[in-house]
Write an enzyme that holds these catalytic residues in place. Structure first.
Site, PDB file in Angstrom:
ATOM      1  N   THR A 177       0.907  -1.072  -0.161  1.00 51.41           N
ATOM      2  CA  THR A 177       0.042  -0.116  -0.073  1.00 51.41           C
ATOM      3  C   THR A 177       0.765   1.348  -0.071  1.00 51.41           C
ATOM      4  OG1 THR A 177      -1.956  -1.058   1.154  1.00 51.41           O
ATOM      5  CG2 THR A 177      -1.608   1.322   1.397  1.00 51.41           C
ATOM      6  N   PHE A 185       1.438   5.259   0.730  1.00 51.52           N
ATOM      7  CA  PHE A 185       0.940   6.123   1.579  1.00 51.52           C
ATOM      8  C   PHE A 185       1.632   7.551   1.068  1.00 51.52           C
ATOM      9  CE2 PHE A 185       0.337   2.351   4.115  1.00 51.52           C
ATOM     10  CZ  PHE A 185      -0.788   2.574   4.538  1.00 51.52           C
TER      11      PHE A 185
END
Length: 277
Positions: free
Chosen positions: A172, A174
């Site tokens: 993921t 960010f």
């Protein structure tokens, strides 16, 4: 010690990402949703906010880019987290007992094959760690949660299966948000949003400016423009820093070619080849 807002509750993957980037040099501050994440930064409750924007398996996080458009913030850094999902259950439960699995829809999507292989019913929840916390507070027979190992430890749940994500490259991305411009790093990216003029080859002309200056695009995505139906906004990341001459020339040219342009920031980034498994 700066305060850093993240979406979720203690044990969320976003909290793990805060610790990955800052170590023990920051105080993580949980936020209920993305609105609270941005509000905490805008009203000065925190110095930074960590925004999840996309997952390597499930794609973009809904609403993240629209929030970047609506708020006056600058990207400070890129953080890439290797997400490892675990099947958590009440103490004493076994795999054979489980019928329904709760988690955030993104996590359920990232573990789709595991769920199908075990005939588990996926059930969407507001947050991965929240699914674990709620299960610990109100245990239900046959129910499990997908969350981090940290969440299992915090809420005293058993780990029935580890690293259940469908692919090992489950990362993921960010963006660390703040105010002002960070100093350039060894490797930098710049993120922008723009809208093209309504004429043939408008997007082609804009993208050609990157090619002419040998600037590598690392992301391009179109999103609907809410106040103008059927007129998309384009979100782009490219290698380089706005202080470089060729990047300044690019931005000046895009100002002439586009009907709207917003610089989200230039910031230290992670090289794709350095992300470990």
């Amino acid at each position: 010690m700066p305060k850093v807002a993240y979406q979720g509750i203690p044990g969320a993957n976003s909290e793990i990402a805060v610790h990955q980037h800052f170590g023990d040099a920051a105080q993580p501050v949980p936020c209920q949703d993305l609105n609270h994440l941005f509000n905490a930064l805008q009203n000065g409750t925190v110095e930074y906010s960590l925004l999840p924007v996309e997952n390597a398996l499930a794609g973009s996080v809904a609403g993240a880019y629209e929030m970047l458009l609506d708020h006056d913030v600058r990207i400070q850094a890129e953080v890439i987290l290797h997400v490892r999902h675990n099947l958590l259950a009440s103490p004493g439960a076994t795999m054979q007992d489980i019928q329904q699995v709760r988690s955030h829809p993104q996590a359920l999507m990232q573990c789709k094959r595991f769920l199908e292989r075990n005939n588990f019913e996926p059930f969407g929840w507001y947050d991965t760690a929240g699914a674990a916390q709620d299960l610990a507070k109100s245990p239900e027979p046959g129910v499990a949660a997908i969350a981090s190992r940290l969440a299992g430890e915090l809420y005293k749940l058993d780990v029935l299966a580890q690293e259940i994500e469908d692919a090992p490259f489950n990362y993921t991305r960010f963006l660390l948000l703040g105010h002002g411009d960070p100093p350039p790093g060894e490797y930098n990216k710049t993120s922008i949003i723009f809208a093209t003029r309504n004429r043939p080859a408008a997007l082609y002309e804009c993208l050609g400016e990157f090619a002419q200056r040998d600037l590598n695009l690392t992301k391009i995505e179109s999103r609907p423009r809410r106040n103008r139906p059927w007129e998309p906004l384009f979100y782009l990341d490219f290698e380089g820093h706005w202080q470089e001459q060729r990047c300044q020339e690019l931005l000046m040219q895009l100002l002439q070619l586009t009907s709207f342009l917003k610089l989200l920031g230039s910031y230290p980034a992670v090289r794709s080849g350095t992300v470990g498994m």
